[in-house]
Motif scaffolding. Structure first.
Motif, PDB file in Angstrom:
ATOM      1  N   THR A  84      11.716  16.089 -19.384  1.00 33.34           N
ATOM      2  CA  THR A  84      12.568  16.965 -20.658  1.00 33.34           C
ATOM      3  C   THR A  84      14.294  17.567 -20.523  1.00 33.34           C
ATOM      4  O   THR A  84      14.587  16.817 -21.273  1.00 33.34           O
ATOM      5  CB  THR A  84      11.927  18.261 -20.173  1.00 33.34           C
ATOM      6  N   GLY A  85      14.797  17.114 -19.231  1.00 34.32           N
ATOM      7  CA  GLY A  85      15.725  17.575 -18.588  1.00 34.32           C
ATOM      8  C   GLY A  85      16.465  15.986 -19.175  1.00 34.32           C
ATOM      9  O   GLY A  85      17.658  15.885 -19.696  1.00 34.32           O
ATOM     10  N   GLN A  88      16.595  15.751 -22.860  1.00 34.51           N
ATOM     11  CA  GLN A  88      18.372  16.920 -23.720  1.00 34.51           C
ATOM     12  C   GLN A  88      19.332  16.366 -23.155  1.00 34.51           C
ATOM     13  O   GLN A  88      20.158  16.431 -23.841  1.00 34.51           O
ATOM     14  CB  GLN A  88      17.673  18.661 -22.724  1.00 34.51           C
ATOM     15  N   ALA A 127      12.891  24.692 -23.646  1.00 33.25           N
ATOM     16  CA  ALA A 127      12.794  24.172 -22.368  1.00 33.25           C
ATOM     17  C   ALA A 127      11.372  24.420 -21.744  1.00 33.25           C
ATOM     18  O   ALA A 127      10.527  23.016 -21.506  1.00 33.25           O
ATOM     19  CB  ALA A 127      14.095  24.184 -21.399  1.00 33.25           C
TER      20      ALA A 127
END
Length: 184
Positions: A84-85, A88, A127
């Protein structure tokens, strides 16, 4: 410059003299108006084409991402938050690159500290959505995840109604049901 030998020339010359002064100047704004309408029509088609291409690319890349995520987690990578990070970070870098190339405008950040407080729930929910979405790939089959995603519009409508920001109108319920059933 009236010709006595040609009556057609005389009639044309007299007609031009009898024409009101403002007729020619009135035709100019009409011509400009038509040109403006043609330009707007051209811009409308450009926007439609850009929207269509964007949607098709989004569908293609979204499907590729879904399949790749599933392969990634089935291959033994147990770090959905890291994925996920990284997603992003890549999105941020891609946005900066598009802005540097002049493809996308850069907007100024919020000016008031209270704006950041308003954005905090959106940031947190985004998030969490990405984390839990990526986590689902570790535990469920790809087809079942897609079935669950098909009911997202219905769930969103129900939560919106419970929160008081949406009303359950019959036409809206039918439309959301058709979307959920059509994509499920």
């Amino acid at each position: 410059m009236v010709s006595a030998t040609n009556p057609a020339v005389n009639n044309q010359h007299q007609h031009q003299q009898q024409q009101p002064q403002g007729t020619h100047s009135m035709q100019l704004p009409i011509l400009q108006q038509k040109q403006h309408q043609q330009q707007q029509h051209h811009v409308t088609w450009q926007r439609f084409a850009a929207g269509l291409v964007s949607t098709l690319l989004w569908c293609l890349t979204s499907s590729m991402l879904i399949i790749y995520n599933k392969q990634l987690y089935d291959g033994g990578l147990p770090y959905p938050l890291m994925v996920t990070g990284m997603g992003q970070m890549f999105s941020a870098f891609a946005g900066l690159l598009l802005a540097a190339c002049g493809i996308m405008p850069v907007r100024p950040p919020p000016s008031q500290p209270s704006d950041y407080l308003k954005l905090t729930p959106i940031i947190a929910c985004t998030a969490a959505t990405m984390f839990w979405g990526n986590s689902a790939y570790m535990h469920l089959s790809l087809s079942f995840i897609q079935i669950l995603k098909a009911f997202t519009p219905a769930l969103t409508l129900l939560i919106g109604a419970a929160a008081g920001v949406e009303s359950l109108r019959p036409g809206l319920l039918v439309a959301v049901l058709l979307i959920a059933l059509g994509t499920g």
